[in-house]
Design an enzyme around this catalytic site. Structure first.
Site, PDB file in Angstrom:
ATOM      1  N   ASP A 130     -10.899 -10.745  10.520  1.00 42.87           N
ATOM      2  CA  ASP A 130     -11.247  -9.307   9.904  1.00 42.87           C
ATOM      3  C   ASP A 130     -12.522  -8.589   9.650  1.00 42.87           C
ATOM      4  O   ASP A 130     -12.593  -7.514   9.987  1.00 42.87           O
ATOM      5  CB  ASP A 130     -10.698  -9.549   8.856  1.00 42.87           C
ATOM      6  CG  ASP A 130      -9.913  -8.336   8.205  1.00 42.87           C
ATOM      7  OD1 ASP A 130      -8.947  -7.551   8.174  1.00 42.87           O
ATOM      8  OD2 ASP A 130     -10.367  -8.024   6.923  1.00 42.87           O
ATOM      9  N   VAL A 182     -12.516   0.090   6.433  1.00 42.85           N
ATOM     10  CA  VAL A 182     -13.870  -0.495   5.997  1.00 42.85           C
ATOM     11  C   VAL A 182     -13.450   0.016   4.475  1.00 42.85           C
ATOM     12  O   VAL A 182     -14.109   0.485   4.240  1.00 42.85           O
ATOM     13  CB  VAL A 182     -14.920  -0.211   6.636  1.00 42.85           C
ATOM     14  CG1 VAL A 182     -15.966  -1.136   6.104  1.00 42.85           C
ATOM     15  CG2 VAL A 182     -14.689  -0.460   8.171  1.00 42.85           C
ATOM     16  N   ILE A 223       0.798  -1.070   0.340  1.00 41.36           N
ATOM     17  CA  ILE A 223      -0.259  -0.592   0.252  1.00 41.36           C
ATOM     18  C   ILE A 223       0.919   1.261  -0.219  1.00 41.36           C
ATOM     19  O   ILE A 223       0.814   2.324  -0.799  1.00 41.36           O
ATOM     20  CB  ILE A 223      -1.276   0.091   0.877  1.00 41.36           C
ATOM     21  CG1 ILE A 223      -2.120  -1.343   1.265  1.00 41.36           C
ATOM     22  CG2 ILE A 223      -1.559   1.228   1.374  1.00 41.36           C
ATOM     23  CD1 ILE A 223      -2.943  -1.489   1.985  1.00 41.36           C
ATOM     24  N   LYS A 272     -14.240  -4.281  11.058  1.00 40.86           N
ATOM     25  CA  LYS A 272     -14.925  -3.559  10.319  1.00 40.86           C
ATOM     26  C   LYS A 272     -16.056  -3.543  10.634  1.00 40.86           C
ATOM     27  O   LYS A 272     -16.655  -2.003  11.147  1.00 40.86           O
ATOM     28  CB  LYS A 272     -14.509  -4.476   8.371  1.00 40.86           C
ATOM     29  CG  LYS A 272     -13.447  -4.056   7.894  1.00 40.86           C
ATOM     30  CD  LYS A 272     -13.910  -4.742   6.423  1.00 40.86           C
ATOM     31  CE  LYS A 272     -11.891  -5.114   6.214  1.00 40.86           C
ATOM     32  NZ  LYS A 272     -12.111  -5.729   4.810  1.00 40.86           N
TER      33      LYS A 272
END
Ligand code: ADP
Ligand code: ASP
Ligand code: MG
Length: 816
Positions: A679, A610, A476, A683
């Site tokens: 995960d 999210v 990223i 979120k």
């Protein structure tokens, strides 16, 4: 008739003196014989002052004296023809001998009076002007040296003498009449009192000399030639983005220069103002640049302010006492006392309760000010009606200036917003009743940051610079740098934002550069860095750099940076993060981050927590802040699980689909990390919290997709074996769904303050029925979106879209 004044830097070297001669030649060629006012060679006044101080302590000053001689003699050798050199040497040498005698005297007496100091300083202008007049005489036969100390008459306030304008005018006019058709080379800065003793007009006073001559002779124009492109929006040494101002009124120029824009000496404006003579500030080193015109009327400008100036070193003195301050006559007595003692007050503020008066003075006056106040108010101090004056050092004044401020509301709001957002604490404020100036007193260590932040805030036509400190150079982080690199031009042109990456760290190394790294080869800079990565040092360095408009970007998935977020907020730095760990740990921490960011007026953006780059958090925030109420949120927020169920149909078996997902890189190394729903839970938890529910992770119920045997398998291989074993279980699910014309979906839901993630079968009427690939989908049912929910759908994973989301958050920080 024109007056041309050349400052110290314009006569500091052979090359610049030649340039000055060229400028004069142009005038001469068109028939002008301007009056040329000259400063001492650059640095010479300081050198003389240092010598005088040394002599007064009995220290040796011969090295400085030799330096002074050499600087002048070098010019003579370089710029005068051989036959002209001797007379110049002789005249200069006489000056240096006098100076040496004077310094010897000071040394013997161990005493340096203001009067003697003025005399010593006067040699700077006398030598430079003498020398340059000789150089000029080679080209202009009419060149004539004029010692302004014989023409400008002042009182005896040595160091800051006040000019007797009437007498001075007569003398100047008389001199011109006696010397018609000459081209005068006039010493700047110096004058004399009635007794003929040398005085000076204050540091930087050569500008004033030019204006005095201009006014006396009704000049058409006063030109101030210096080393910058005119008066700029801020000191270009402090604010790189400062730009030149084409026009200013006398008042604006006065205010700017009074508060530190050294480019012109404030009193210069007065004679010019009275006689309406325009002052033009020009750059000796860029002759064709138009510079700045200071005059009565300026064209209407759209800029709310003209400039920002500062005085870097001031002290403030705070006087308070219940029994004294606010009583009529007190401030009169206080300020008359300070005036009597010749303590210059730069700025005054008084609290509306009138319990205290704060004023700013030069640091070297502060102790004296306290002493004289204590003497004057001795009785009041004894009676406890007044507290002992309090001195604060190491402060600066920042002032914004402009006549447009008067008509424009919101100026001070903008000033304080820029300061507050950058964590600059304002100690005192003063706004002149003219409304041409708002001044704030801040800590010296914040000055550079404050000047740049305020400049960015007011001159919106310039790009705002964001200084980003980035953690993480994985997928990223790297993608973000690439995107920033690709779009930097667009950003500057369309959003007015320039992003500088000024700090980078991965787990091994870190590197800093306040000018920003080149995004073409940041990897090399990081690789070559000698600094080992350390989060504590990274944050410390970020604080020390004290740059304006900072953003801390956490592109890691590690828990370690989270521990520093609060400190970052407290340093008035915004945080942008794709790291979910911070927001999904204990609720208390989630709350702390929000409170700290709000309290310090900075942003905390985590859109990518999210659904990667999808506008989910932002949508929820907009709904909430516009007064809507969330009734229900339903979502599929795991790209991996979406992929799996979208492929688990027809002949496919569950085992193969999971394997395929893994091969395609959709899953974690152990696919159970996705299938377990942790995960996804994070979120949902973040969404629930943003929707106003103070929930903990344990409050989210998770229905496992996997049977127990799969969850309990020791290794990934064992897990796949177990998955095969359980094939019948999954096939039954699939067949049942297909029979009912439904599809399997793993859906998170928040309703009535309860959150759960369950495996469901949905029919074609359900908005999640049509989900394809690894897409995410979320539907908000709210008071406003009751009948048909608001749905956001799209790719919710992948470095490209996640980095784009971080990018968008970063730009949103810039917009504030
Ligand atoms: P000179 O020797 O020509 O009199 P000064 O050193 O007195 O020159 O003034 C010029 C300097 O003023 C510039 O080099 C610049 O660094 C400083 N300065 C401070 N504020 C400003 C401003 N707002 N615009 C231009 N220059 C400024
Ligand atoms: N030489 C003097 C100074 O340095 C005056 C001037 O340059 O204007 O202050
Ligand atoms: Mg100057």
């Amino acid at each position: 008739m024109k007056i041309l004044k050349f400052g110290g830097t314009s006569v500091g070297s052979a090359q610049s003196i030649s340039t000055v001669i060229d400028i004069l030649k142009k005038e001469y060629e068109v028939g002008e014989k301007p009056i040329v006012v000259l400063s001492a060679m650059g640095g010479v006044t300081n050198l003389l002052s240092a010598m005088a101080e040394k002599a007064s302590r009995g220290e040796d000053f011969t090295a400085e004296l030799a330096e002074l001689e050499t600087r002048h003699f070098d010019m003579v050798r370089t710029l005068l023809s051989v036959q002209n050199q001797n007379p110049a040497y002789t005249r200069l040498k006489i000056n240096f001998n006098h100076l040496e005698e004077l310094l010897q005297g000071v040394s013997t007496l161990r005493e340096l009076t203001a009067k003697t100091k003025d005399l010593i300083l006067s040699y700077g202008e006398r030598c430079s002007t003498l020398m340059i007049s000789k150089i000029a005489a080679q080209y202009f036969p009419e060149a004539l040296f004029a010692d302004a100390s014989e023409l400008i008459k002042t009182d005896s306030d040595f160091g800051h003498a006040k000019v007797n304008m009437d007498l001075t005018e007569l003398l100047i006019k008389g001199f011109i009449q006696e010397n018609p058709n000459k081209m005068l080379f006039v010493t700047g800065f110096i004058a004399s009192n009635e007794a003929g003793q040398i005085t000076t007009l204050g540091r930087g006073g050569s500008d004033y000399t030019a204006a005095i001559f201009g006014a006396a002779l009704n000049a058409a124009e006063i030109q101030i030639w210096t080393d910058v492109n005119g008066m700029m929006t801020a000191d270009p040494r402090m604010v790189k983005k400062a730009f030149s101002l084409p026009e200013l009124t006398y008042t604006e120029a006065m205010e700017l220069s009074y508060f530190g824009a050294k480019v012109i000496y404030p009193p210069t404006m007065i004679p010019a103002f009275l006689k309406k003579i325009p002052i033009v500030i020009k750059n000796t080193f860029q002759v064709d640049f138009e510079g700045t015109v200071i005059q009565h009327h300026c064209k209407a400008s759209s800029l709310p302010i003209k400039g920002i100036s500062s005085i870097s070193d001031i002290s403030i003195i705070n006087v308070q006492g219940s029994g004294m301050v606010g009583k009529s006559g007190f401030s009169g007595r206080l300020f008359s006392l300070l005036a009597r003692e010749q303590i210059n007050i730069i700025l005054i503020t008084q609290s509306s309760s009138e319990h205290s008066i704060t004023f700013a003075v030069n640091p070297h006056d502060s102790e004296k000010a306290r002493r004289v106040i204590e003497q004057e108010f001795e009785l009041e101090l004894l009676a406890n009606k007044l507290d002992r004056p309090d001195i604060e050092q190491k402060l600066s004044i920042l002032a914004i200036v402009g006549e447009n401020m008067k008509q424009t509301p919101g100026i001070s709001g903008k000033l304080f917003h820029a300061l507050g957002r950058n964590g600059v604490n304002v100690r005192a404020i003063a706004q002149g009743s003219s409304e041409y100036n708002i001044s704030v007193i801040i800590s010296q260590s914040d000055l550079a940051k404050a000047l740049n932040a305020v400049h960015d805030a007011f001159f919106v036509q310039l790009n705002k610079t964001l200084h980003a400190f980035c953690l993480g150079t994985g997928n990223i982080g790297t993608t973000l740098f690439r995107q920033l690199n690709q779009h930097s031009e667009f950003l500057q042109q369309n959003n007015g934002i320039q992003v500088k990456i000024v700090g980078i760290s991965n787990t091994r190394k870190m590197v800093f550069n306040s000018d920003g790294f080149s995004l073409d080869n940041w990897q090399d800079d990081l690789e070559e860095s000698q600094e080992k990565a350390d989060l504590g040092s990274f944050v410390k360095k970020m604080k020390e750099m004290n740059l304006p408009n900072c953003v801390f970007i956490d592109n890691t998935a590690s828990p370690s940076p989270i521990a520093f977020y609060e400190e970052v907020f407290k340093s008035n730095i915004s945080v942008v993060t794709c790291n979910k760990i911070g927001n999904s740990a204990a609720y208390k921490q989630y709350k702390t981050f929000r409170d700290a960011a709000r309290q310090h007026g900075v942003d905390f953006f985590y859109e990518t927590n999210v659904g990667a780059g999808l506008p989910i958090i932002r949508t929820l925030k907009d709904l909430m802040s516009s007064g809507d109420r969330v009734m229900r949120i339903e979502a599929i927020l795991s790209g991996t699980i979406s992929f799996i169920f979208n492929h688990f149909k027809g002949e496919a078996n569950f085992h193969d689909v999971v394997k395929l997902a893994q091969e395609k890189g959709y899953t974690e190394p152990d696919p159970r990390d996705d299938l377990r729903g942790t995960d996804f839970m994070r979120k949902i938890l973040i969404l629930a919290r943003d929707a106003g529910y103070p929930m903990e992770a344990a409050d989210v119920q998770i229905e496992s997709i996997l049977p127990k045997s799969c969850m309990e398998a020791q290794t990934v291989d064992d897990f796949y074996a177990a998955l095969k074993q359980e094939d019948a279980y999954f096939t039954t699910l699939k067949e049942q769904a297909e029979k009912e014309k439904k599809v399997l979906r793993y859906i998170g839901k928040l309703e009535d303050g309860k959150a759960a993630i369950t495996l469901q079968m949905v029919d074609e009427n359900h908005p999640f029925y049509m989900l394809s690939g690894s897409d995410n989908i979320i539907s908000f049912t709210t008071d406003r979106y009751k009948d048909r929910p608001l749905v956001v759908k799209g790719p919710g994973a992948g470095a490209e879209v996640t980095a784009a989301g971080v990018f968008a958050d970063l730009i949103n920080v810039g917009a504030n």
